[in-house]
Write a protein that holds these residues in place. Structure first.
Motif, PDB file in Angstrom:
ATOM      1  N   THR A  28       8.768  -6.191  -4.175  1.00 20.54           N
ATOM      2  CA  THR A  28       9.285  -6.744  -2.920  1.00 20.54           C
ATOM      3  C   THR A  28       8.707  -5.965  -1.745  1.00 20.54           C
ATOM      4  OG1 THR A  28      11.323  -7.372  -4.015  1.00 20.54           O
ATOM      5  CG2 THR A  28      11.400  -7.186  -1.617  1.00 20.54           C
ATOM      6  N   LEU A  33       8.794  -4.136   1.490  1.00 20.02           N
ATOM      7  CA  LEU A  33       9.773  -3.459   2.355  1.00 20.02           C
ATOM      8  C   LEU A  33       9.320  -3.550   3.803  1.00 20.02           C
ATOM      9  CD1 LEU A  33      10.260  -0.296   0.159  1.00 20.02           C
ATOM     10  CD2 LEU A  33      11.802  -2.254   0.349  1.00 20.02           C
ATOM     11  N   LYS A  34       8.018  -3.554   3.972  1.00 21.15           N
ATOM     12  CA  LYS A  34       7.466  -3.660   5.325  1.00 21.15           C
ATOM     13  C   LYS A  34       6.102  -4.332   5.257  1.00 21.15           C
ATOM     14  CE  LYS A  34       6.824  -1.253   9.652  1.00 21.15           C
ATOM     15  NZ  LYS A  34       7.624  -2.259  10.367  1.00 21.15           N
ATOM     16  N   PHE A  58      -3.465  -1.635  -5.677  1.00 21.82           N
ATOM     17  CA  PHE A  58      -2.130  -1.034  -5.715  1.00 21.82           C
ATOM     18  C   PHE A  58      -2.273   0.468  -5.575  1.00 21.82           C
ATOM     19  CE2 PHE A  58      -2.285  -4.976  -7.910  1.00 21.82           C
ATOM     20  CZ  PHE A  58      -1.154  -5.640  -7.481  1.00 21.82           C
ATOM     21  N   ASP A  85       1.125  -4.414   2.476  1.00 21.91           N
ATOM     22  CA  ASP A  85       2.581  -4.386   2.348  1.00 21.91           C
ATOM     23  C   ASP A  85       3.029  -3.059   1.753  1.00 21.91           C
ATOM     24  OD1 ASP A  85       1.936  -7.504   1.959  1.00 21.91           O
ATOM     25  OD2 ASP A  85       4.006  -7.284   2.658  1.00 21.91           O
ATOM     26  N   ILE A  86       4.112  -2.533   2.286  1.00 19.52           N
ATOM     27  CA  ILE A  86       4.778  -1.406   1.639  1.00 19.52           C
ATOM     28  C   ILE A  86       5.845  -2.010   0.731  1.00 19.52           C
ATOM     29  CG2 ILE A  86       6.222   0.636   2.009  1.00 19.52           C
ATOM     30  CD1 ILE A  86       4.743   0.944   4.706  1.00 19.52           C
ATOM     31  N   VAL A  87       5.797  -1.643  -0.555  1.00 16.69           N
ATOM     32  CA  VAL A  87       6.611  -2.352  -1.541  1.00 16.69           C
ATOM     33  C   VAL A  87       7.460  -1.435  -2.415  1.00 16.69           C
ATOM     34  CG1 VAL A  87       5.060  -4.340  -1.701  1.00 16.69           C
ATOM     35  CG2 VAL A  87       4.684  -2.343  -3.173  1.00 16.69           C
ATOM     36  N   THR A  88       8.389  -2.057  -3.097  1.00 22.38           N
ATOM     37  CA  THR A  88       9.199  -1.392  -4.114  1.00 22.38           C
ATOM     38  C   THR A  88       8.405  -1.286  -5.410  1.00 22.38           C
ATOM     39  OG1 THR A  88      10.029  -3.512  -4.904  1.00 22.38           O
ATOM     40  CG2 THR A  88      11.297  -2.424  -3.197  1.00 22.38           C
ATOM     41  N   GLN A 104       6.490   0.809  -8.841  1.00 20.09           N
ATOM     42  CA  GLN A 104       5.699   1.983  -9.223  1.00 20.09           C
ATOM     43  C   GLN A 104       4.656   2.372  -8.185  1.00 20.09           C
ATOM     44  OE1 GLN A 104       5.765  -1.044 -11.087  1.00 20.09           O
ATOM     45  NE2 GLN A 104       5.107  -0.506 -13.165  1.00 20.09           N
ATOM     46  N   TYR A 105       4.315   1.416  -7.344  1.00 21.93           N
ATOM     47  CA  TYR A 105       3.301   1.690  -6.325  1.00 21.93           C
ATOM     48  C   TYR A 105       3.902   1.502  -4.937  1.00 21.93           C
ATOM     49  CZ  TYR A 105       0.039   1.783 -10.154  1.00 21.93           C
ATOM     50  OH  TYR A 105      -0.608   2.129 -11.308  1.00 21.93           O
ATOM     51  N   ILE A 163       0.566  -2.355  -1.389  1.00 19.67           N
ATOM     52  CA  ILE A 163      -0.316  -3.396  -1.928  1.00 19.67           C
ATOM     53  C   ILE A 163      -1.266  -3.827  -0.822  1.00 19.67           C
ATOM     54  CG2 ILE A 163      -0.511  -5.726  -2.886  1.00 19.67           C
ATOM     55  CD1 ILE A 163       2.195  -5.463  -4.091  1.00 19.67           C
TER      56      ILE A 163
END
Lengths: 149, 149
Positions: free
Chosen positions: A137, A139-140, B69, B97-100, B102-103, B106
DNA sequence: ATATTTAATTGAATAATATTCGAAAAACAA
DNA sequence: TTGTTTTTCGAATATTATTCAATTAAATAT
């Protein structure tokens, strides 16, 4: 109140935008007819697929952005392109790629919220033979569609 | 030959497109002045960030598309947003994107070929404190920027 | 190298479109 | 209700896209 906003958003995703020939002509100091000719050529070649709006998705009620990674069942492995095309049809799907690696398909999704997302994904998993799926997902969102946010 | 093509492609990524008010007005059967008013409102609200072209990237020499990633070093973990913004500045970066998961980050990248990609990624890994990175290469782009290909 | 064909550039004229303005209607608040 | 803000929309104007025909440049063939 006619609530034209939602209609505009829908049309803007389909296209309904066009190049600014006069502005480009001024910018690169060439006659507008030359710009016109070159743009039509790009369109005919297929290099330009269309013109559309870029949104601040939070502002249009699609603030929940996720990347969904799909691994197909072995019996559906050969149908990956068909399945990808089916998934691409949903309007909250921004992109679909068939990729190398542990997963076959990457889907970028834009939903209203996690509930909306959950419903959508459950439906996908049931409908197609999906062995495994996981998601990340956003986050930003720092950049989208080449536009810095 | 003035090779206007490359200039157009560059400008189209920055914007230099605009909504087709008259066409929208006909489509949804409202006066064009009303459409104009509503579009300007969407722009002022910030819901519409801009208008741009969607390309067939193969046709413009950016056929090599990858998802990258990135996991940051623990000492850079708090700098993820800064680093994401730095990465976003490169013109062959479509999205960040800053994501939830393990990484942390993206990145969707569009390069000419694998050589081009390799040079870019090596530079990134050195420049920022990146603990681990892996990538998935798109074998087939089925949909991009809401446009079916 | 030169003729021939094809593609690209451009100005002038026209067609189409966006924008501004002002007035009226609708929505909203006190 | 009354006043205020927002939205709608027609008429006029300003700007822009498009067509057309002619010229130039480039590519191709002979």
């Amino acid at each position: 109140m006619k609530d034209i906003k939602q209609k505009l958003i829908k049309l803007f995703k389909e296209g309904y935008c066009t190049p600014q020939i006069a502005r480009i002509a001024k910018k690169i100091k060439e006659p507008s007819t030359t710009i016109h000719y070159n743009i039509k050529k790009l369109e005919k070649e297929g290099a330009v697929r269309g013109y559309n709006a870029v949104f601040d998705y939070k502002e249009i009620g699609l603030g929940y952005c996720t990347y969904l990674f799909i691994r197909l069942n072995t019996e559906n492995y050969d149908k990956s392109e068909d399945i990808a095309k089916q998934i691409a049809k949903y309007e909250n799907v921004e992109s679909v790629d068939i990729v190398t690696g542990q997963y076959e398909i990457i889907v970028k999704l834009r939903c209203k919220d996690s509930d909306d997302y959950y419903v959508f994904v459950q439906r996908l998993l049931k409908k197609y033979g999906i062995a495994k799926a996981f998601s990340m997902t956003s986050l930003k969102q720092v950049k989208t569609e080449f536009v810095n946010l």
